[in-house]
Motif scaffolding. Sequence first.
Motif, PDB file in Angstrom:
ATOM      1  N   GLU A   1       0.825  -1.203   0.000  1.00  0.00           N
ATOM      2  CA  GLU A   1       0.000   0.000   0.000  1.00  0.00           C
ATOM      3  C   GLU A   1       0.862   1.256   0.000  1.00  0.00           C
ATOM      4  O   GLU A   1       1.942   1.286   0.593  1.00  0.00           O
TER       5      GLU A   1
ATOM      6  N   GLN B   1      -8.633  10.611  -4.624  1.00  0.00           N
ATOM      7  CA  GLN B   1      -9.860  10.095  -4.011  1.00  0.00           C
ATOM      8  C   GLN B   1     -10.207  10.824  -2.708  1.00  0.00           C
ATOM      9  O   GLN B   1     -11.345  10.783  -2.263  1.00  0.00           O
ATOM     10  N   HIS B   2      -9.233  11.462  -2.085  1.00  0.00           N
ATOM     11  CA  HIS B   2      -9.418  12.037  -0.740  1.00  0.00           C
ATOM     12  C   HIS B   2      -9.116  13.528  -0.677  1.00  0.00           C
ATOM     13  O   HIS B   2      -9.288  14.141   0.374  1.00  0.00           O
TER      14      HIS B   2
ATOM     15  N   GLU C   1      -3.858   8.760   6.385  1.00  0.00           N
ATOM     16  CA  GLU C   1      -4.277   7.412   6.761  1.00  0.00           C
ATOM     17  C   GLU C   1      -4.750   6.589   5.569  1.00  0.00           C
ATOM     18  O   GLU C   1      -4.944   5.395   5.699  1.00  0.00           O
ATOM     19  N   PHE C   2      -4.981   7.191   4.423  1.00  0.00           N
ATOM     20  CA  PHE C   2      -5.439   6.433   3.267  1.00  0.00           C
ATOM     21  C   PHE C   2      -4.241   5.832   2.536  1.00  0.00           C
ATOM     22  O   PHE C   2      -3.107   6.280   2.704  1.00  0.00           O
ATOM     23  N   HIS C   3      -4.504   4.794   1.737  1.00  0.00           N
ATOM     24  CA  HIS C   3      -3.424   4.096   1.045  1.00  0.00           C
ATOM     25  C   HIS C   3      -3.671   3.962  -0.451  1.00  0.00           C
ATOM     26  O   HIS C   3      -3.034   3.166  -1.122  1.00  0.00           O
ATOM     27  N   ASP C   4      -4.618   4.735  -0.954  1.00  0.00           N
ATOM     28  CA  ASP C   4      -4.869   4.727  -2.395  1.00  0.00           C
ATOM     29  C   ASP C   4      -4.550   6.113  -2.943  1.00  0.00           C
ATOM     30  O   ASP C   4      -3.803   6.860  -2.323  1.00  0.00           O
TER      31      ASP C   4
END
Length: 152
Positions: free
Chosen positions: A54, A112-113, A105-108
């Motif tokens: 990730e 998207q965020h 904290e996101f892994h993509d």
Amino acid sequence: MIAKGFILKTSTAGIVFSATLLGTQTGCVGYVDRADTGRMYAVSPVVETTFVIEDDYVYYPSYQIYYSSRRHQYAYRDGHNWISRPAPHGVSLNRLQASPSVRMEFHDSPAQHHEAVTQQYPKNWSPPRANPERKENRKNDDRDQHSENHGR
């Protein structure tokens, strides 16, 4: 002629007998005997294992730039497009790294965020600072309470 007919009949009988014998032998080759255990055995399919690593991102709100240490890439918006490159755009690496940052904290994909991230961390965001005066006051308050509880 009788001899020829006899040989012919024997040959026909021999051919029929041979064909029958051959058929039975061929049938036996395809037959497999197994104990009746109620189980059937099947060859398991080949399973390919895929490892997913990730992404991890650090966000620099002042410049709206994300950095992925796994990819060694900086990601940012350029108009309506997202760009990824090995160096930040429009700011020196030293200046970027000296600016406030926050681990995501996101892994993509940051795309998207990004809208939620910019609301939570606006361009002028900075991490909360520890207030040494407040810490000292807290120590004094603790001493006062301790003295009151033990009759000063």
